[in-house]
Design a protein around this motif. Structure first.
Motif, PDB file in Angstrom:
ATOM      1  N   ALA A  61       0.829  -1.205   0.000  1.00 43.52           N
ATOM      2  CA  ALA A  61       0.000   0.000   0.000  1.00 43.52           C
ATOM      3  C   ALA A  61       0.863   1.254   0.000  1.00 43.52           C
ATOM      4  O   ALA A  61       0.575   2.231  -0.711  1.00 43.52           O
ATOM      5  CB  ALA A  61      -0.926  -0.003   1.210  1.00 43.52           C
ATOM      6  N   HIS A  64       2.309   1.778  -3.403  1.00 44.34           N
ATOM      7  CA  HIS A  64       1.286   2.230  -4.352  1.00 44.34           C
ATOM      8  C   HIS A  64       0.992   3.720  -4.182  1.00 44.34           C
ATOM      9  O   HIS A  64       1.021   4.489  -5.160  1.00 44.34           O
ATOM     10  CB  HIS A  64       0.009   1.420  -4.166  1.00 44.34           C
ATOM     11  CG  HIS A  64      -1.180   2.026  -4.844  1.00 44.34           C
ATOM     12  ND1 HIS A  64      -1.230   2.288  -6.204  1.00 44.34           N
ATOM     13  CD2 HIS A  64      -2.378   2.447  -4.345  1.00 44.34           C
ATOM     14  CE1 HIS A  64      -2.395   2.826  -6.510  1.00 44.34           C
ATOM     15  NE2 HIS A  64      -3.109   2.939  -5.408  1.00 44.34           N
ATOM     16  N   PHE A  65       0.709   4.129  -2.968  1.00 42.86           N
ATOM     17  CA  PHE A  65       0.327   5.523  -2.739  1.00 42.86           C
ATOM     18  C   PHE A  65       1.503   6.482  -2.895  1.00 42.86           C
ATOM     19  O   PHE A  65       1.300   7.681  -3.083  1.00 42.86           O
ATOM     20  CB  PHE A  65      -0.307   5.667  -1.358  1.00 42.86           C
ATOM     21  CG  PHE A  65      -1.673   5.042  -1.270  1.00 42.86           C
ATOM     22  CD1 PHE A  65      -2.736   5.561  -1.994  1.00 42.86           C
ATOM     23  CD2 PHE A  65      -1.886   3.930  -0.487  1.00 42.86           C
ATOM     24  CE1 PHE A  65      -3.995   4.977  -1.931  1.00 42.86           C
ATOM     25  CE2 PHE A  65      -3.137   3.338  -0.411  1.00 42.86           C
ATOM     26  CZ  PHE A  65      -4.201   3.867  -1.138  1.00 42.86           C
ATOM     27  N   ALA A  79      -3.530   0.474 -16.327  1.00 43.98           N
ATOM     28  CA  ALA A  79      -3.852   0.194 -14.934  1.00 43.98           C
ATOM     29  C   ALA A  79      -3.730  -1.288 -14.617  1.00 43.98           C
ATOM     30  O   ALA A  79      -3.291  -1.677 -13.522  1.00 43.98           O
ATOM     31  CB  ALA A  79      -5.275   0.690 -14.617  1.00 43.98           C
ATOM     32  N   GLY A  83      -1.516  -2.966 -11.768  1.00 41.51           N
ATOM     33  CA  GLY A  83      -2.150  -3.844 -10.793  1.00 41.51           C
ATOM     34  C   GLY A  83      -1.483  -5.205 -10.726  1.00 41.51           C
ATOM     35  O   GLY A  83      -1.310  -5.770  -9.637  1.00 41.51           O
ATOM     36  N   ALA A 151      -8.500  -6.173  -3.494  1.00 41.87           N
ATOM     37  CA  ALA A 151      -8.258  -4.758  -3.213  1.00 41.87           C
ATOM     38  C   ALA A 151      -7.550  -4.070  -4.369  1.00 41.87           C
ATOM     39  O   ALA A 151      -7.891  -2.939  -4.748  1.00 41.87           O
ATOM     40  CB  ALA A 151      -7.431  -4.630  -1.928  1.00 41.87           C
ATOM     41  N   ILE A 152      -6.567  -4.742  -4.962  1.00 44.09           N
ATOM     42  CA  ILE A 152      -5.837  -4.153  -6.086  1.00 44.09           C
ATOM     43  C   ILE A 152      -6.756  -3.976  -7.291  1.00 44.09           C
ATOM     44  O   ILE A 152      -6.676  -2.983  -8.021  1.00 44.09           O
ATOM     45  CB  ILE A 152      -4.620  -5.027  -6.434  1.00 44.09           C
ATOM     46  CG1 ILE A 152      -3.565  -4.907  -5.322  1.00 44.09           C
ATOM     47  CG2 ILE A 152      -4.010  -4.624  -7.776  1.00 44.09           C
ATOM     48  CD1 ILE A 152      -2.424  -5.897  -5.443  1.00 44.09           C
ATOM     49  N   LEU A 154      -9.856  -3.301  -7.198  1.00 48.62           N
ATOM     50  CA  LEU A 154     -10.730  -2.159  -6.944  1.00 48.62           C
ATOM     51  C   LEU A 154      -9.973  -0.841  -6.980  1.00 48.62           C
ATOM     52  O   LEU A 154     -10.455   0.151  -7.535  1.00 48.62           O
ATOM     53  CB  LEU A 154     -11.415  -2.331  -5.580  1.00 48.62           C
ATOM     54  CG  LEU A 154     -12.466  -3.451  -5.485  1.00 48.62           C
ATOM     55  CD1 LEU A 154     -12.957  -3.596  -4.049  1.00 48.62           C
ATOM     56  CD2 LEU A 154     -13.627  -3.177  -6.423  1.00 48.62           C
ATOM     57  N   TRP A 155      -8.776  -0.801  -6.362  1.00 53.07           N
ATOM     58  CA  TRP A 155      -8.030   0.447  -6.250  1.00 53.07           C
ATOM     59  C   TRP A 155      -7.300   0.812  -7.529  1.00 53.07           C
ATOM     60  O   TRP A 155      -7.253   1.970  -7.928  1.00 53.07           O
ATOM     61  CB  TRP A 155      -7.020   0.360  -5.114  1.00 53.07           C
ATOM     62  CG  TRP A 155      -7.622   0.327  -3.748  1.00 53.07           C
ATOM     63  CD1 TRP A 155      -8.911   0.628  -3.412  1.00 53.07           C
ATOM     64  CD2 TRP A 155      -6.966  -0.021  -2.536  1.00 53.07           C
ATOM     65  NE1 TRP A 155      -9.098   0.479  -2.063  1.00 53.07           N
ATOM     66  CE2 TRP A 155      -7.917   0.082  -1.489  1.00 53.07           C
ATOM     67  CE3 TRP A 155      -5.678  -0.425  -2.207  1.00 53.07           C
ATOM     68  CZ2 TRP A 155      -7.623  -0.190  -0.160  1.00 53.07           C
ATOM     69  CZ3 TRP A 155      -5.373  -0.693  -0.887  1.00 53.07           C
ATOM     70  CH2 TRP A 155      -6.333  -0.574   0.120  1.00 53.07           C
ATOM     71  N   ILE A 156      -6.663  -0.180  -8.145  1.00 51.62           N
ATOM     72  CA  ILE A 156      -5.783   0.105  -9.275  1.00 51.62           C
ATOM     73  C   ILE A 156      -6.386  -0.394 -10.585  1.00 51.62           C
ATOM     74  O   ILE A 156      -6.485   0.336 -11.559  1.00 51.62           O
ATOM     75  CB  ILE A 156      -4.392  -0.540  -9.054  1.00 51.62           C
ATOM     76  CG1 ILE A 156      -3.797  -0.087  -7.710  1.00 51.62           C
ATOM     77  CG2 ILE A 156      -3.460  -0.185 -10.195  1.00 51.62           C
ATOM     78  CD1 ILE A 156      -2.484  -0.770  -7.364  1.00 51.62           C
TER      79      ILE A 156
END
Length: 290
Positions: A61, A64-65, A79, A83, A151-152, A154-156
């Motif tokens: 995380a 990523h951020f 993307a 991911g 999670a990846i 959804l986020w990325i």
């Protein structure tokens, strides 16, 4: 008058088959008991639980951020490619922290408490003892793979895998290799406290040469060739091929062609499985040093 005895209805080899099935059932029962005990101890150890559950996802995380993934694969990458790289990094970190480091610490702790010595005097074989201790760590890593992948996505962003079979081989093969290396690391790890230092060289080199924390193109060609032979690099390469299906030129290939791309990392991973098993058998230390 002579009478013929009725033909025997017993199937040849049936007793040996029954004994084999009984032995397998007993082995699975003993492993299940060991897994239950190890899971209980893991839940009681907050440090090990943090390392096993939160450390690897937290590092991914953070990367990523901070924009590290985008800088690593290139700003023009899609993307789904970013991911896939994030999920590959998550699995590699999980193999290091959840499987290798936590298991090395667990083996040393059980050794110093004479648990391993007592288990060896019972019905459990060496393989059953090691498998019982390793199963909770591997299950935790698989849980991180499922939750982290969701999670990846959804986020990325994450496309469907190009080859699920290569993903399974990479994850399970990597788990076997680093569980075996954790057992071998007990030879130069005296206490649980020193496990942080004794396992650091292997963790650092494996991560640096895996291609997930440092672009290997920055290194000399000889170092790049050497990196391909390290234990974590074939795992990362198989994960990348299995997730994206991209060849070296960045062009997507078909399902069958992914196996041709994976031939070399599969061979390296298989060699590490054999070597890891030999190292664990040869150097696993079952009793404290006196």
């Amino acid at each position: 008058m002579t009478t013929l005895a009725p033909a025997s209805t017993r199937t040849p080899g049936a007793p040996s088959t029954q004994r084999s099935a009984s032995a397998l059932t007993g082995s699975l029962r003993r492993i299940r008991s060991l897994v239950r005990a190890e899971t209980t101890l893991l839940l009681r150890n907050r440090t090990a639980l943090f390392n096993g559950v939160l450390l690897a996802p937290a590092m991914v995380a953070f990367l990523h951020f901070s924009g590290a993934f985008e800088a690593f694969v290139g700003d023009d990458a899609g993307a789904s490619i970013i991911g896939a790289f994030a999920l590959t990094s998550l699995i590699c970190f999980a193999l290091m922290f959840v499987v290798y480091y936590n298991l090395a610490s667990a083996y040393v702790a059980r050794r110093e408490e004479l648990v391993l010595k007592r288990l060896r005097t019972g019905q459990c074989s060496d393989a059953e003892i090691l498998a019982g201790a390793a199963t909770p760590a591997v299950a935790t890593m698989l849980g991180q793979l499922v939750l982290g992948g969701a999670a990846i996505a959804l986020w990325i962003g994450l496309d469907a895998p190009a080859n699920v079979l290569l993903l399974l081989v990479a994850v399970l093969g990597g788990a076997f290799v680093f569980a075996a290396l954790a057992a071998a690391s007990t030879a130069f790890t005296r206490t649980v406290e020193t496990a942080q230092l004794s396992t650091l060289p292997i963790m650092a080199l494996a991560l640096l040469l895996s291609g997930t924390t440092l672009p290997l193109t920055m290194l000399p060609e000889r170092v790049q060739t050497l990196a391909e032979l390290t234990p974590l690099h074939p795992v990362a390469e198989l994960l990348t091929i299995g997730l994206t299906g991209l060849g070296p030129d960045g062009v997507a290939v078909g399902f069958g062609e992914t196996f041709a791309l994976a031939a070399q990392p599969l061979a390296v991973l298989a060699a590490w499985c054999v070597l890891g098993a030999w190292l664990a058998t040869r150097y696993m230390r079952w009793e404290p040093r006196r």
